[in-house]
Design a protein around this motif. Structure first.
Motif, short mmCIF file in Angstrom:
data_model
loop_
_atom_site.label_atom_id
_atom_site.label_comp_id
_atom_site.label_asym_id
_atom_site.label_seq_id
_atom_site.Cartn_x
_atom_site.Cartn_y
_atom_site.Cartn_z
N ASP A 1 3.48 12.04 -1.64
CA ASP A 1 2.24 11.34 -2.01
C ASP A 1 1.83 11.75 -3.41
OD1 ASP A 1 1.27 13.92 -1.76
OD2 ASP A 1 0.25 13.55 0.15
N GLN B 1 0.83 -1.21 0.00
CA GLN B 1 0.00 0.00 0.00
C GLN B 1 0.86 1.26 0.00
OE1 GLN B 1 -2.63 0.24 3.34
NE2 GLN B 1 -3.41 2.25 2.81
N GLU B 2 1.89 1.28 0.86
CA GLU B 2 2.73 2.47 0.94
C GLU B 2 3.53 2.68 -0.34
OE1 GLU B 2 5.12 2.38 4.43
OE2 GLU B 2 3.45 2.90 5.77
N GLN C 1 1.26 4.24 -2.87
CA GLN C 1 0.79 5.59 -2.57
C GLN C 1 1.92 6.61 -2.47
OE1 GLN C 1 -1.45 5.09 1.03
NE2 GLN C 1 -3.26 4.28 -0.01
N ARG C 2 3.16 6.19 -2.29
CA ARG C 2 4.27 7.11 -2.12
C ARG C 2 5.22 7.00 -3.30
NH1 ARG C 2 5.40 6.39 4.43
NH2 ARG C 2 3.19 6.50 5.02
#
Length: 200
Positions: free
Chosen positions: A129, A59-60, A63-64
């Motif tokens: 982000d 997920q990170e 998203q990043r």
């Protein structure tokens, strides 16, 4: 575990009491739980933790985004009073005014905490982000695996401690019952101890 070794050799002896057998079986069950339950608990907890952390890593990373930032000028740290804690970035952080272009194509400017002093015009990586706002780096796969291993070890240790605590509690109860039986037996035969024809 000495009682386990003698369980099979003297279990049919007329001197073997029910409490002796119970003590031996208790030790045997405790050993089995330690040998089987501790690894299973550790593996189960570690696997579950890694599954959660791996999902967080994915997920990170989705998203990043790592983008290039260009340093403009260093930023002086505000003076701190003696004994006052430093900022949350830590003593190895070097604030620098920089600009970067986010994934949305918009150029952003702000103070970035670099790992080393940056000269004007020097480029370095930052994480943002989708809107280009600065974010911490995403969790690494190796870090997630290390956390999962630590979780498994802790879970195994706690399981072992719980098993041993339960075994000791059961053993203490067994000993109390044994001492109570001895007291009852002594109360029954004690007054006639050593007398001819006692208990006849």
């Amino acid at each position: 575990m000495r009682s386990i070794a003698g369980l099979w050799t003297w279990r049919r002896s007329p001197l073997c009491r029910r409490s002796d057998l119970a003590e031996a079986w208790l030790a045997l069950c405790g050993l089995a739980l330690l040998l089987l339950g501790v690894p299973l608990a550790g593996v189960a907890a570690g696997t579950a933790a890694y599954g959660e952390l791996a999902a967080l890593v994915r997920q990170e990373h989705a998203q990043r985004h790592a983008v290039w930032a260009t340093a403009k000028q260093p930023v002086d740290r505000p003076p701190t009073a003696p004994g006052e804690a430093d900022d949350d970035e830590g003593p190895q952080s070097h604030p620098v005014l920089a600009f970067w272009k986010g994934p949305d194509g918009v150029t952003h400017t702000g103070t970035v905490h670099a790992a080393r002093p940056m000269d004007p015009g020097e480029r370095f990586r930052v994480w943002t982000d989708a809107e280009g706002s600065l974010t911490p780096p995403p969790l690494a796969h190796g870090t997630a695996a290390a956390y999962a291993v630590a979780t498994g070890l802790v879970a195994g240790a706690l399981t072992g401690a719980a098993v041993e605590a339960g075994r000791r509690a059961a053993m203490a109860r067994l000993l109390r019952r044994r001492y109570a039986a001895w007291e009852d037996e002594w109360a029954r035969i004690g007054p006639d101890w050593g007398r001819a024809g006692s208990n006849s």
